[in-house]
Motif scaffolding. Structure first.
Motif, PDB file in Angstrom:
ATOM      1  N   VAL A  74      -2.549  21.513 -13.209  1.00 37.77           N
ATOM      2  CA  VAL A  74      -3.191  20.195 -13.099  1.00 37.77           C
ATOM      3  C   VAL A  74      -2.363  19.211 -12.278  1.00 37.77           C
ATOM      4  CG1 VAL A  74      -3.991  18.195 -14.426  1.00 37.77           C
ATOM      5  CG2 VAL A  74      -4.613  20.502 -15.132  1.00 37.77           C
ATOM      6  N   PRO A  75      -1.048  19.111 -12.448  1.00 41.27           N
ATOM      7  CA  PRO A  75      -0.312  18.162 -11.597  1.00 41.27           C
ATOM      8  C   PRO A  75      -0.379  18.488 -10.108  1.00 41.27           C
ATOM      9  CG  PRO A  75       1.023  18.779 -13.476  1.00 41.27           C
ATOM     10  CD  PRO A  75      -0.181  19.668 -13.480  1.00 41.27           C
ATOM     11  N   PHE A  76      -0.698  19.715  -9.760  1.00 43.09           N
ATOM     12  CA  PHE A  76      -0.760  20.104  -8.353  1.00 43.09           C
ATOM     13  C   PHE A  76      -2.147  19.881  -7.742  1.00 43.09           C
ATOM     14  CE2 PHE A  76       2.716  22.506 -10.190  1.00 43.09           C
ATOM     15  CZ  PHE A  76       3.734  22.201  -9.306  1.00 43.09           C
ATOM     16  N   LEU A  77      -3.136  19.583  -8.565  1.00 39.05           N
ATOM     17  CA  LEU A  77      -4.469  19.312  -8.054  1.00 39.05           C
ATOM     18  C   LEU A  77      -4.474  17.945  -7.378  1.00 39.05           C
ATOM     19  CD1 LEU A  77      -6.646  20.515 -11.056  1.00 39.05           C
ATOM     20  CD2 LEU A  77      -6.171  21.738  -8.934  1.00 39.05           C
ATOM     21  N   PRO A  78      -5.342  17.755  -6.375  1.00 37.54           N
ATOM     22  CA  PRO A  78      -5.369  16.439  -5.720  1.00 37.54           C
ATOM     23  C   PRO A  78      -5.858  15.357  -6.669  1.00 37.54           C
ATOM     24  CG  PRO A  78      -7.067  17.897  -4.830  1.00 37.54           C
ATOM     25  CD  PRO A  78      -6.260  18.697  -5.793  1.00 37.54           C
ATOM     26  N   ARG A  79      -5.310  14.183  -6.471  1.00 33.35           N
ATOM     27  CA  ARG A  79      -5.706  13.050  -7.309  1.00 33.35           C
ATOM     28  C   ARG A  79      -7.099  12.583  -6.930  1.00 33.35           C
ATOM     29  NH1 ARG A  79      -0.886   9.136  -8.728  1.00 33.35           N
ATOM     30  NH2 ARG A  79       0.795  10.627  -8.708  1.00 33.35           N
ATOM     31  N   ARG A  80      -7.819  12.122  -7.939  1.00 33.38           N
ATOM     32  CA  ARG A  80      -9.112  11.497  -7.675  1.00 33.38           C
ATOM     33  C   ARG A  80      -8.865  10.014  -7.433  1.00 33.38           C
ATOM     34  NH1 ARG A  80     -13.427  12.630 -12.106  1.00 33.38           N
ATOM     35  NH2 ARG A  80     -11.750  11.809 -13.355  1.00 33.38           N
ATOM     36  N   GLU A  81      -9.186   9.579  -6.248  1.00 32.13           N
ATOM     37  CA  GLU A  81      -9.005   8.165  -5.910  1.00 32.13           C
ATOM     38  C   GLU A  81     -10.238   7.389  -6.345  1.00 32.13           C
ATOM     39  OE1 GLU A  81      -6.275   6.789  -4.681  1.00 32.13           O
ATOM     40  OE2 GLU A  81      -5.274   8.733  -4.611  1.00 32.13           O
ATOM     41  N   PRO A  82     -10.059   6.200  -6.890  1.00 34.77           N
ATOM     42  CA  PRO A  82     -11.232   5.398  -7.245  1.00 34.77           C
ATOM     43  C   PRO A  82     -11.961   4.967  -5.968  1.00 34.77           C
ATOM     44  CG  PRO A  82      -9.228   4.135  -7.564  1.00 34.77           C
ATOM     45  CD  PRO A  82      -8.820   5.539  -7.225  1.00 34.77           C
ATOM     46  N   PRO A  83     -13.258   4.771  -6.040  1.00 34.88           N
ATOM     47  CA  PRO A  83     -13.987   4.339  -4.844  1.00 34.88           C
ATOM     48  C   PRO A  83     -13.511   2.965  -4.407  1.00 34.88           C
ATOM     49  CG  PRO A  83     -15.391   4.214  -6.772  1.00 34.88           C
ATOM     50  CD  PRO A  83     -14.114   4.877  -7.204  1.00 34.88           C
ATOM     51  N   PRO A  84     -13.526   2.705  -3.111  1.00 36.29           N
ATOM     52  CA  PRO A  84     -13.056   1.393  -2.645  1.00 36.29           C
ATOM     53  C   PRO A  84     -13.987   0.284  -3.117  1.00 36.29           C
ATOM     54  CG  PRO A  84     -14.052   2.621  -0.845  1.00 36.29           C
ATOM     55  CD  PRO A  84     -13.982   3.548  -2.029  1.00 36.29           C
ATOM     56  N   LEU A  85     -13.403  -0.849  -3.377  1.00 38.29           N
ATOM     57  CA  LEU A  85     -14.185  -2.006  -3.793  1.00 38.29           C
ATOM     58  C   LEU A  85     -14.929  -2.567  -2.590  1.00 38.29           C
ATOM     59  CD1 LEU A  85     -11.589  -3.807  -6.069  1.00 38.29           C
ATOM     60  CD2 LEU A  85     -13.560  -2.480  -6.776  1.00 38.29           C
ATOM     61  N   PRO A  86     -16.129  -3.071  -2.777  1.00 42.47           N
ATOM     62  CA  PRO A  86     -16.851  -3.657  -1.638  1.00 42.47           C
ATOM     63  C   PRO A  86     -16.139  -4.921  -1.172  1.00 42.47           C
ATOM     64  CG  PRO A  86     -18.061  -4.015  -3.676  1.00 42.47           C
ATOM     65  CD  PRO A  86     -16.892  -3.125  -4.001  1.00 42.47           C
ATOM     66  N   SER A  87     -16.068  -5.066   0.128  1.00 36.88           N
ATOM     67  CA  SER A  87     -15.361  -6.236   0.659  1.00 36.88           C
ATOM     68  C   SER A  87     -16.311  -7.423   0.715  1.00 36.88           C
ATOM     69  CB  SER A  87     -14.809  -5.931   2.048  1.00 36.88           C
ATOM     70  OG  SER A  87     -15.881  -5.697   2.929  1.00 36.88           O
ATOM     71  N   ARG A  88     -15.788  -8.540   0.347  1.00 35.08           N
ATOM     72  CA  ARG A  88     -16.554  -9.786   0.422  1.00 35.08           C
ATOM     73  C   ARG A  88     -15.806 -10.690   1.380  1.00 35.08           C
ATOM     74  NH1 ARG A  88     -18.932 -11.929  -5.053  1.00 35.08           N
ATOM     75  NH2 ARG A  88     -19.908 -13.206  -3.483  1.00 35.08           N
ATOM     76  N   ALA A  89     -15.918 -10.346   2.653  1.00 41.16           N
ATOM     77  CA  ALA A  89     -15.190 -11.101   3.666  1.00 41.16           C
ATOM     78  C   ALA A  89     -15.816 -12.480   3.831  1.00 41.16           C
ATOM     79  CB  ALA A  89     -15.215 -10.354   4.991  1.00 41.16           C
TER      80      ALA A  89
END
Length: 105
Positions: A74-89
């Motif tokens: 399990v530590p060698f599996l790729p990390r799941r990144e959270p989806p990027p937050l929508p930008s409110r420029a």
């Protein structure tokens, strides 16, 4: 199989109401609990070491606790990144856009 049945039935009267519980405790007494606990602790420590080395200590410990030595991958599996937050420029000092279905007063 006959030997195991004989050990399970040792001191058990099959007509007694608690016969099943007595047979169950006889069978559980045959399990090498000390060795099983020591091995599980070793598996967790190795999982913690691998997780620490890969920067995923919590994942390594939990996976080793649940899966034993199979959790070491399990530590060698790729990390799941959270989806990027929508930008409110928007420029500083500008008002936020109105909400849908809202009326200006």
């Amino acid at each position: 199989m006959d030997e195991l049945l004989a050990k399970a039935m040792q001191g058990v009267d099959p007509e007694e109401p608690g016969a099943f519980l007595h047979m169950f405790t006889n069978l559980m007494a045959l399990v090498p609990w000390g060795s099983l606990i020591v091995w599980q602790i070793v598996f967790i420590l190795v999982g913690a070491l691998l997780g620490w080395w890969r920067g995923r200590l919590k994942a390594g410990v939990i996976a080793s606790l649940v899966l034993g030595p199979l959790g070491w991958i399990v530590p060698f599996l790729p990390r799941r990144e959270p989806p990027p937050l929508p930008s409110r420029a928007r420029s500083p000092g500008t008002a936020l856009p109105p909400l849908p279905d809202s009326k200006k007063r």
